[in-house]
Motif scaffolding. Structure first.
Motif, short mmCIF file in Angstrom:
data_model
loop_
_atom_site.label_atom_id
_atom_site.label_comp_id
_atom_site.label_asym_id
_atom_site.label_seq_id
_atom_site.Cartn_x
_atom_site.Cartn_y
_atom_site.Cartn_z
N ILE A 185 0.84 -1.20 0.00
CA ILE A 185 0.00 0.00 0.00
C ILE A 185 0.87 1.25 0.00
CG2 ILE A 185 -1.64 1.33 1.39
CD1 ILE A 185 -2.83 -1.37 2.30
N TRP A 186 1.94 1.25 0.80
CA TRP A 186 2.83 2.40 0.88
C TRP A 186 3.59 2.60 -0.44
CZ3 TRP A 186 3.63 6.77 3.04
CH2 TRP A 186 4.87 7.40 2.95
N THR A 187 4.03 1.49 -1.07
CA THR A 187 4.75 1.59 -2.34
C THR A 187 3.88 2.22 -3.42
OG1 THR A 187 6.11 -0.35 -1.83
CG2 THR A 187 5.93 0.26 -4.14
N VAL A 188 2.63 1.80 -3.50
CA VAL A 188 1.71 2.37 -4.48
C VAL A 188 1.49 3.85 -4.21
CG1 VAL A 188 -0.68 2.32 -5.33
CG2 VAL A 188 0.54 0.18 -4.93
N TYR A 189 1.30 4.19 -2.94
CA TYR A 189 1.09 5.60 -2.57
C TYR A 189 2.32 6.45 -2.88
CZ TYR A 189 0.53 9.72 0.42
OH TYR A 189 0.49 11.00 0.88
N GLN A 190 3.49 5.91 -2.54
CA GLN A 190 4.73 6.67 -2.71
C GLN A 190 5.04 6.90 -4.19
OE1 GLN A 190 8.39 4.71 -1.36
NE2 GLN A 190 8.92 6.57 -0.23
N LEU A 197 1.76 -3.95 -10.61
CA LEU A 197 0.81 -4.65 -9.75
C LEU A 197 -0.40 -5.08 -10.57
CD1 LEU A 197 0.34 -5.46 -6.78
CD2 LEU A 197 -0.91 -3.32 -6.50
N SER A 198 -0.81 -6.35 -10.43
CA SER A 198 -1.89 -6.90 -11.24
C SER A 198 -3.25 -6.65 -10.60
CB SER A 198 -1.69 -8.42 -11.39
OG SER A 198 -2.84 -9.04 -11.93
N ALA A 199 -4.13 -6.00 -11.37
CA ALA A 199 -5.50 -5.75 -10.89
C ALA A 199 -6.24 -7.06 -10.68
CB ALA A 199 -6.24 -4.86 -11.88
N PHE A 200 -5.98 -8.05 -11.54
CA PHE A 200 -6.63 -9.36 -11.42
C PHE A 200 -6.32 -9.99 -10.08
CE2 PHE A 200 -6.45 -14.00 -11.91
CZ PHE A 200 -7.72 -14.27 -12.40
N ALA A 201 -5.05 -9.93 -9.67
CA ALA A 201 -4.65 -10.52 -8.39
C ALA A 201 -5.29 -9.78 -7.22
CB ALA A 201 -3.13 -10.52 -8.26
N VAL A 202 -5.31 -8.45 -7.30
CA VAL A 202 -5.86 -7.65 -6.20
C VAL A 202 -7.36 -7.93 -6.01
CG1 VAL A 202 -6.39 -5.30 -5.44
CG2 VAL A 202 -4.14 -5.82 -6.38
N ILE A 203 -8.11 -7.94 -7.11
CA ILE A 203 -9.56 -8.18 -7.03
C ILE A 203 -9.84 -9.60 -6.54
CG2 ILE A 203 -11.71 -8.28 -8.33
CD1 ILE A 203 -10.59 -5.46 -7.81
N ILE A 238 -8.42 -1.75 0.61
CA ILE A 238 -7.64 -0.52 0.42
C ILE A 238 -6.81 -0.61 -0.86
CG2 ILE A 238 -5.75 0.87 1.38
CD1 ILE A 238 -6.77 0.13 4.16
N LEU A 239 -6.19 -1.78 -1.10
CA LEU A 239 -5.42 -1.97 -2.33
C LEU A 239 -6.30 -1.85 -3.56
CD1 LEU A 239 -2.82 -4.85 -1.73
CD2 LEU A 239 -2.36 -2.54 -2.54
N ALA A 240 -7.50 -2.45 -3.49
CA ALA A 240 -8.43 -2.36 -4.61
C ALA A 240 -8.84 -0.91 -4.87
CB ALA A 240 -9.67 -3.22 -4.35
N LEU A 241 -9.02 -0.16 -3.80
CA LEU A 241 -9.37 1.26 -3.94
C LEU A 241 -8.21 2.03 -4.59
CD1 LEU A 241 -11.40 3.51 -3.34
CD2 LEU A 241 -10.35 3.78 -1.09
N GLN A 242 -6.98 1.68 -4.21
CA GLN A 242 -5.82 2.33 -4.84
C GLN A 242 -5.75 2.01 -6.33
OE1 GLN A 242 -2.58 0.89 -2.24
NE2 GLN A 242 -2.20 3.02 -1.68
N MET A 243 -6.12 0.78 -6.70
CA MET A 243 -6.13 0.44 -8.13
C MET A 243 -7.07 1.36 -8.89
SD MET A 243 -4.02 -2.16 -8.60
CE MET A 243 -4.49 -2.59 -10.25
N LEU A 244 -8.21 1.68 -8.29
CA LEU A 244 -9.17 2.57 -8.95
C LEU A 244 -8.66 4.01 -8.98
CD1 LEU A 244 -12.52 1.24 -7.40
CD2 LEU A 244 -11.65 0.83 -9.70
N VAL A 245 -8.11 4.48 -7.87
CA VAL A 245 -7.66 5.87 -7.77
C VAL A 245 -6.51 6.14 -8.73
CG1 VAL A 245 -6.59 7.57 -6.25
CG2 VAL A 245 -8.47 6.16 -5.41
N TYR A 246 -5.54 5.19 -8.81
CA TYR A 246 -4.34 5.42 -9.60
C TYR A 246 -4.38 4.75 -10.98
CZ TYR A 246 -2.24 7.02 -5.22
OH TYR A 246 -1.96 7.70 -4.05
#
Length: 299
Positions: A185-190, A197-203, A238-246
């Motif tokens: 989560i921090w790496t994506v934010y930073q 990062l794979s959206a398929f894996a996160v979902i 939270i990770l899924a939300l980051q996928m949408l935001v970024y």
């Protein structure tokens, strides 16, 4: 319902013996008779919930066999592990290894934890690639794999790790599972993007952890495992939300494949000759004349 029962019972009463035995072993003889032979799901809500739980568990295990494959392919295709945290995979793999040993030694149904083993194997491969593309040598990859093997061997032996200690480790595995998501989560934010990062894996992680909350409530009377899945679901959300935001951020754009898109460079066509060709116009272009024909044979 009666019409449906009349249509299906000739089939359910004549199922092959291996299917009958599998069904009875999964949901028990009583629930098998109620749901499959009698086709009366409303007679026993508990049997219906158990069947749904088993179905979800088998589905999760089947999906887990490929859940990390898109992530693996993205890394191999891009020849890069940008946006992927090795620390996250280290913590998650340790958590999964402890949980796998805990479930096996307590004799819980395989349908409630089977995906743990499959995802663990995929995690080891991906983490090894993260080390490789991060500039680490073969020795680092070997030490990483050997460390996991040694830990697994110790957890499997009651004379080294007793049941009480294993319970403490399982509680710690829940903390590790939560902690494993935080570096990612921090790496994506930073970085302001999801990188490779794979959206398929996160979902799939998000849906799987939600389903596991239900299956654990139905089949595993162990709050340690339940709390682990609840915490995992929150962080996966939270990770899924980051996928949408970024999703459309520059750092989340697909990295061009370095392996598949390398252009062919013919002999004598190196950068110097290219720059010469681009920098100086030919005589024919400068004079406006076509090149003179030649009788020289091409060999």
């Amino acid at each position: 319902m009666d019409a449906l029962r009349s249509a299906l019972q000739p089939i359910t009463h004549n199922l092959p013996a291996p299917l009958v035995e599998t069904g009875r072993s999964l949901i028990g003889p009583v629930c098998y008779k109620t749901l499959v032979v009698d086709i009366d799901p409303f007679a026993s809500p508990e049997c219906l919930k158990l069947a749904i739980s088993k179905g979800l568990g088998i589905g999760i295990i089947a999906a887990s066999s490929i859940v990390k494959v898109p992530q693996l392919l993205k890394i191999l295709n891009a020849q890069s592990a940008d946006g992927i945290s090795f620390l996250a995979y280290l913590l998650e793999s340790g958590s999964y290894l402890i949980s796998l040993a805990y479930n096996v030694r307590h004799g819980f149904p395989f349908s409630t934890y089977g995906e743990t083993a499959l995802i663990l194997v995929q995690n080891v491969v991906i983490a090894s690639l993260v080390l490789k593309f991060g500039g680490k040598g073969v020795g680092s990859v070997g030490a990483w794999v050997a460390g996991l093997v040694a830990l697994g061997a110790a957890l499997a032996r009651p004379d080294i790790v007793d049941v009480k200690t294993l319970g403490y480790l399982q509680a710690g595995a829940g903390v590790l599972s939560v902690a494993s998501k935080l570096p990612q989560i921090w790496t994506v934010y930073q970085q302001g993007g999801t990188g490779q990062l794979s959206a398929f894996a996160v979902i799939n992680y998000l849906l799987g952890s939600l389903s596991r909350i239900f299956t654990t409530l139905q089949e595993v009377p162990d709050p340690l495992i339940l709390y682990n899945f609840i915490a995992g679901f929150v962080l996966n959300a939270i990770l899924a939300l980051q996928m949408l935001v970024y999703w459309n951020s520059p750092a989340s754009k697909k990295t061009e494949s370095k392996k598949l898109n390398k252009g062919f460079v013919a002999p004598g066509k190196g950068p110097s000759s290219d720059s010469t060709a681009k920098g100086a116009p030919s005589y024919a272009k400068a004079t406006g004349k076509s090149p003179a024909p030649t009788t020289r044979r091409r060999g």
